[in-house]
Structure formats: structure tokens, C-alpha cells
Design a protein around this motif. Structure first.
Motif, short mmCIF file in Angstrom:
data_model
loop_
_atom_site.label_atom_id
_atom_site.label_comp_id
_atom_site.label_asym_id
_atom_site.label_seq_id
_atom_site.Cartn_x
_atom_site.Cartn_y
_atom_site.Cartn_z
N ALA A 115 6.19 -22.74 37.29
CA ALA A 115 6.50 -21.48 36.61
C ALA A 115 7.92 -21.03 36.89
O ALA A 115 8.63 -20.57 35.99
CB ALA A 115 5.51 -20.39 37.05
N VAL A 116 8.37 -21.16 38.15
CA VAL A 116 9.73 -20.76 38.51
C VAL A 116 10.76 -21.66 37.83
O VAL A 116 11.78 -21.19 37.31
CB VAL A 116 9.92 -20.78 40.04
CG1 VAL A 116 11.39 -20.58 40.41
CG2 VAL A 116 9.08 -19.68 40.69
N VAL A 117 10.51 -22.96 37.81
CA VAL A 117 11.43 -23.90 37.16
C VAL A 117 11.56 -23.55 35.67
O VAL A 117 12.66 -23.50 35.12
CB VAL A 117 10.94 -25.35 37.32
CG1 VAL A 117 11.73 -26.29 36.42
CG2 VAL A 117 11.08 -25.79 38.77
N SER A 118 10.42 -23.28 35.03
CA SER A 118 10.44 -22.95 33.61
C SER A 118 11.19 -21.65 33.36
O SER A 118 11.99 -21.56 32.42
CB SER A 118 8.99 -22.82 33.11
OG SER A 118 8.96 -22.41 31.75
N GLU A 119 10.96 -20.64 34.22
CA GLU A 119 11.62 -19.35 34.05
C GLU A 119 13.13 -19.48 34.21
O GLU A 119 13.90 -18.92 33.43
CB GLU A 119 11.07 -18.34 35.03
CG GLU A 119 11.67 -16.95 34.86
CD GLU A 119 11.07 -15.94 35.83
OE1 GLU A 119 11.53 -15.90 36.98
OE2 GLU A 119 10.15 -15.22 35.45
#
Length: 204
Positions: free
Chosen positions: A184-188
Motif C-alpha cells: 500500500a505504501v509503495v503504491s501510494e
């Protein structure tokens, strides 16, 4: 793994700050009114972009029960059966409930519990109950659906855990893993950097 996550979060903050600083400082010869507009816009991007994803977004993306978020066992089940269920569903943890009380969480059992409390101690997984080795409810570290993903990651890193239950006033809502929050953090960060790049190039 935990050290890598800390480095990732730190690197992401450095990238964010560097890009936003570039936005604020570009074209310094423009009129004051335009500079104020750019600063306001950059602040808005910073406020609404990075670190905005919530745990509820992660659960929604996973899908209810899609990868074992809702799998459970009881305190009276054997550790063997619990580990067998984890293996069959390719998950690293199960929610534990008391027999006949599926709406109330009693704890969780993880692969780490199995390794440390069964394998290392030479105990029998078939004769040991889940309730004897699980992490009990009063010792659980939990989050709510409104918890920010980076906050959840920080909790997991600081406490050296890889799974964290999601609970609100209605009870258990699911469980997320360290892999879920990292993705999720990588995508954000990827999406936010794309937005900032578009802004810098005049796309806004």
C-alpha cells in the motif's frame, strides 16, 4: 526485513520533501502572487497525497476473505489443525475465538508462535491446543479501519510483528500483514510522485 522497512519509510520521506521543496522553489522570479499560489498548491498536495491511505483501503483492496483475513480457529483446536489451515490457505496467522463466540476475538496464532512454542520446545502440535500458545487478546496490538497505513507499519516495525488485527466498535474487521502495508505504501508513493511530476511539468 524490519530494517528494510524503516529505510523505505525514511527514503520515502526524503523523496517527498525534496520534490515538494523543488515545487516551492521553482521559478523564483515569478510575481509574488504566483509564488503564493504555488506554495498553497504544494501544501495541498502534501496534505492530500502522501500518507493518506487508511487500513480500510487495504482491506477493501484485499477483498473480504480473499486471502484469509477472515480465517479463524478456536482456542480448543489443536495447533496441528491451525497450522494445517494456514498452510492450505497460504496465510501466516489466524484469528482465534472461543468456542461458540465467533464475534469475539480471543487472540491470534501465527507461524512464529508455532516455531517458537512448538518446534523449538519439542512439543507435539497434535496434543497442544491453540489457546496454550496463542497471543492473547489483552496482549494484542491492533489498529482500526481509520488508522493510516504508515502508522500501522510503524506499529508493526516497532513491535516486531508481521500481522495486526483490525478492530472497531463492531468487532473484528479483518487482519493485515506487513506485506499488505508495504504494498500500500509503495503504491501510494508511486501515485503521489506521478502527481507531483505532473504538477512540476505544468499539468495542473
Amino acid at each position: 526485513m524490519q530494517g528494510g522497512i524503516r529505510a523505505f519509510v525514511s527514503h520515502g520521506s526524503i523523496v517527498k520533501n525534496a520534490v515538494l521543496q523543488h515545487v516551492r522553489l521553482m521559478n523564483p522570479l515569478r510575481p509574488l502572487m504566483m509564488s503564493r499560489y504555488e506554495s498553497t498548491t504544494a501544501a495541498r498536495i502534501e496534505e492530500q497525497g502522501f500518507e493518506s491511505t487508511k487500513i480500510s483501503d487495504v482491506l477493501q483492496a484485499k477483498g473480504k476473505g480473499a486471502d484469509g483475513s477472515w480465517l479463524w480457529c478456536t482456542t480448543e483446536d489443536s495447533v496441528y489443525d491451525a497450522v494445517k489451515s494456514m498452510t492450505q490457505h497460504n496465510v501466516g496467522a489466524l484469528v482465534v475465538v472461543k468456542p461458540g463466540e465467533k464475534s469475539s476475538i480471543a487472540g491470534i496464532i501465527t507461524e512464529r508462535d508455532y516455531l517458537r512454542k512448538i518446534i523449538i520446545q519439542g512439543r507435539s502440535s497434535k496434543s497442544t491446543k491453540v489457546g496454550d500458545i496463542m497471543t492473547e487478546e489483552n496482549k494484542l496490538i491492533t489498529v482500526t479501519p481509520d488508522t493510516k497505513v504508515l502508522k500501522a507499519m510503524q506499529l508493526m516495525t516497532d513491535n516486531r510483528i508481521r500481522h495486526i488485527p483490525v478492530i472497531d466498535e463492531k468487532g473484528m474487521q479483518g487482519m493485515v500483514s506487513i506485506g499488505d502495508v508495504v504494498r500500500a505504501v509503495v503504491s501510494e508513493h508511486r501515485e503521489e510522485l506521478n502527481r507531483l511530476n505532473t504538477f512540476i511539468q505544468g499539468g495542473y
